[in-house]
Enzyme design. Structure first.
Site, short mmCIF file in Angstrom:
data_model
loop_
_atom_site.label_atom_id
_atom_site.label_comp_id
_atom_site.label_asym_id
_atom_site.label_seq_id
_atom_site.Cartn_x
_atom_site.Cartn_y
_atom_site.Cartn_z
N HIS A 58 -49.42 -21.96 108.29
CA HIS A 58 -48.60 -22.63 109.30
C HIS A 58 -47.42 -21.76 109.68
O HIS A 58 -46.88 -21.05 108.83
CB HIS A 58 -48.09 -23.98 108.76
CG HIS A 58 -47.68 -24.92 109.82
ND1 HIS A 58 -46.43 -24.88 110.41
CD2 HIS A 58 -48.35 -25.93 110.44
CE1 HIS A 58 -46.36 -25.82 111.32
NE2 HIS A 58 -47.50 -26.46 111.38
N ASP A 87 -54.55 -30.03 109.57
CA ASP A 87 -55.92 -30.04 110.08
C ASP A 87 -56.98 -29.85 108.99
O ASP A 87 -58.17 -29.95 109.28
CB ASP A 87 -56.09 -28.93 111.13
CG ASP A 87 -55.30 -29.22 112.39
OD1 ASP A 87 -55.05 -30.41 112.66
OD2 ASP A 87 -54.92 -28.27 113.10
N1 ACO Z 1 -56.32 -17.48 106.65
C1 ACO Z 1 -56.14 -16.19 106.26
N2 ACO Z 1 -55.00 -15.50 106.44
C2 ACO Z 1 -54.01 -16.14 107.06
C3 ACO Z 1 -54.11 -17.46 107.49
C4 ACO Z 1 -55.33 -18.13 107.26
N3 ACO Z 1 -55.51 -19.40 107.63
N4 ACO Z 1 -52.96 -17.84 108.08
C5 ACO Z 1 -52.15 -16.78 108.02
N5 ACO Z 1 -52.78 -15.75 107.41
C6 ACO Z 1 -52.22 -14.44 107.09
C7 ACO Z 1 -52.35 -13.49 108.27
O1 ACO Z 1 -53.54 -12.76 108.21
C8 ACO Z 1 -51.12 -12.62 108.08
O2 ACO Z 1 -51.40 -11.69 107.06
P1 ACO Z 1 -50.77 -10.20 107.11
O3 ACO Z 1 -49.29 -10.41 107.09
O4 ACO Z 1 -51.31 -9.54 105.90
O5 ACO Z 1 -51.24 -9.61 108.41
C9 ACO Z 1 -50.07 -13.59 107.54
O6 ACO Z 1 -50.82 -14.60 106.87
C10 ACO Z 1 -49.23 -14.22 108.60
O7 ACO Z 1 -50.10 -14.79 109.56
P2 ACO Z 1 -49.71 -14.98 111.06
O8 ACO Z 1 -50.91 -15.26 111.88
O9 ACO Z 1 -48.87 -13.83 111.48
O10 ACO Z 1 -48.79 -16.28 110.94
P3 ACO Z 1 -48.36 -17.20 112.11
O11 ACO Z 1 -47.20 -17.96 111.66
O12 ACO Z 1 -48.23 -16.40 113.36
O13 ACO Z 1 -49.65 -18.14 112.31
C11 ACO Z 1 -51.21 -19.85 112.10
C12 ACO Z 1 -49.77 -19.44 111.89
C13 ACO Z 1 -51.70 -19.44 113.50
C14 ACO Z 1 -51.32 -21.37 112.01
C15 ACO Z 1 -52.10 -19.20 111.04
O14 ACO Z 1 -51.68 -19.61 109.76
C16 ACO Z 1 -53.57 -19.47 111.22
O15 ACO Z 1 -54.24 -18.77 111.99
N6 ACO Z 1 -54.14 -20.51 110.52
C17 ACO Z 1 -55.52 -20.87 110.69
C18 ACO Z 1 -55.68 -21.76 111.90
C19 ACO Z 1 -55.09 -23.12 111.66
O16 ACO Z 1 -55.37 -23.78 110.68
N7 ACO Z 1 -54.29 -23.58 112.63
C20 ACO Z 1 -53.67 -24.91 112.58
C21 ACO Z 1 -52.18 -24.80 112.49
S1 ACO Z 1 -51.46 -26.40 112.27
C22 ACO Z 1 -51.51 -27.08 113.77
O17 ACO Z 1 -51.66 -26.47 114.80
C23 ACO Z 1 -51.43 -28.55 113.84
#
Ligand code: ACO
Length: 371
Positions: free
Chosen positions: A253, A306
């Site tokens: 998140h 989710d």
């Molecule tokens: N699985 C694997 N790795 C992850 C995940 C995940 N679900 N979420 C974050 N990471 C990792 C990224 O690869 C990144 O790693 P790095 O620093 O080594 O490159 C680090 O954690 C940071 O991730 P970002 O994408 O930069 O974090 P951001 O805050 O931008 O993204 C997000 C948040 C989009 C929700 C992300 O956690 C994600 O893609 N989750 C999966 C999709 C999801 O469940 N979305 C629902 C969100 S809740 C909602 O909308 C109601």
């Protein structure tokens, strides 16, 4: 020194009295009330009053909200007709976008009464997303004791149990608002141009449906289906998450760096509702959660709302394709409340800048002289 904020992270775009989040401690409050208390004790319509009018309603105010909603379920005929004309396999959010786009013909500026009208019509639209996709006759929700019950009755054309109504009610509350994520920001960008409210909702829906945001509940559940059995979780995790470096959907998140408080409530609900098949998915989800939390502990990535919500929706009888529309049905209240708050308090057009990094000025070359 100009700094670009990647994904507008930590950029504050408005003040709000609607939702407070402490992402480190896993706290979520609507207008000061803990989400746990609201989810446990409130009807969705009480939260509607809280978000739009600032306070939890007394009995008379609650009745007024319900009456206004009950009077507003009808939508113009053109809306349902247009939805029916789309291919049966159309994305449910595309059906919703179509419906709200058409409603913008009668474009309205937002106020609190319009908001109640839209909340009622959203129920009609989402019910009929399901009914149209299933090839069923369209149906307008009928007034009942509650918004959640009317919605379930219209969707499935049968009386839901008290537990099912309670679960739908709680899901509506849990997804109501979450400050300014991508979808709410999209609504605010549109609202800041003083466009009509239906167009703001269409903008929000477009942003919501992506798998990184509202589409994640469907993607999370599809993982459980793909895994198929609790015995297969470790192998799947090893292949997909560790080796292929895919994202674990329903995890992570932008704001929470701990367990999402809504996920805890959805998990509890999933336990109390789960029947045969959903029980299997619940076991898979739990095992996956365990591996995910362990593997991602350094990065502070935990289940988000989710991860378990799909199991609740599935147990209520919804197919996977409906999960994002159900999220939208609830979040419309948050979008409306934020748009009202923005327009009342800080009505500046949202217009960021980009840092130019392209070529310096170049001499123009006519087409005939380009190699
Ligand atoms: N699985 C694997 N790795 C992850 C995940 C995940 N679900 N979420 C974050 N990471 C990792 C990224 O690869 C990144 O790693 P790095 O620093 O080594 O490159 C680090 O954690 C940071 O991730 P970002 O994408 O930069 O974090 P951001 O805050 O931008 O993204 C997000 C948040 C989009 C929700 C992300 O956690 C994600 O893609 N989750 C999966 C999709 C999801 O469940 N979305 C629902 C969100 S809740 C909602 O909308 C109601």
């Amino acid at each position: 020194m100009i700094q670009i904020s990647r994904g507008l992270e930590n950029v504050i775009i408005k003040e709000t009295s609607l939702t407070y989040i402490d992402g480190e401690k896993g706290v979520l409050r609507y207008r000061g009330y803990n989400i746990e208390d609201l989810a446990e004790n409130c009807e969705y319509e009480e939260v509607v009053h809280l978000m739009l009018f600032g306070e939890l309603p007394n009995a008379k105010q609650l009745q007024e909200v319900k009456e206004k909603i009950n009077q507003s379920y009808e939508v113009p005929l053109e809306v349902l007709e247009a939805m029916q004309k789309l291919p049966r396999d159309a994305d449910p959010i595309s059906l919703m976008e179509t419906a709200f786009s058409i409603m913008s013909i009668w474009g309205k500026r937002i106020n609190r009464l319009t908001a109640l009208d839209i909340i009622a019509k959203a129920s009609t639209i989402v019910s009929n997303v399901y009914r149209i996709k299933e090839g069923l006759k369209t149906k307008i929700p009928e007034p009942s004791e509650s918004y959640a019950k009317s919605f379930l009755e219209a969707t499935f054309f049968k009386k839901p149990s008290a537990d099912e109504v309670k679960a739908m009610n709680t899901a509506l509350i849990l997804y109501t608002d979450h400050e300014v994520p991508a979808s709410t920001t999209a609504a605010l960008v549109s609202a800041s141009t003083l466009t009509d409210i239906y167009s703001c909702i269409t903008s929000a829906l477009s942003a919501l449906k992506g798998p990184l945001h509202g589409g994640a509940a469907e993607e999370a559940f599809k993982q459980f289906v793909e895994i198929g059995s609790p015995d297969n979780v470790e192998k799947w995790f090893e292949e997909n998450i560790i080796k292929s470096k895919k994202r674990l959907m329903g995890f992570g998140h932008r704001v929470y760096k701990t367990y999402d408080p809504r996920a805890k409530i959805f998990k509890k609900m999933a336990y109390s509702l789960a029947k045969e098949e959903s029980k299997k998915y619940l076991q898979i989800a739990e095992k996956l959660e365990e591996l995910g939390v362990r593997y991602f502990s350094q990065k502070k990535i935990y289940p988000n709302t989710d991860f378990y919500s799909g199991i609740v929706f599935y147990s209520l009888g919804f197919p996977i394709y409906m999960f994002t529309s159900l999220f939208a049905l609830s979040r419309i209240l948050g979008w409306l409340a934020h748009v009202i708050e923005y327009l009342e308090n800080q009505p500046a057009i949202i217009w960021p800048r980009a840092l130019y990094v392209g070529p310096e000025k170049r001499d123009f070359i006519p087409l005939s002289q380009r190699g």
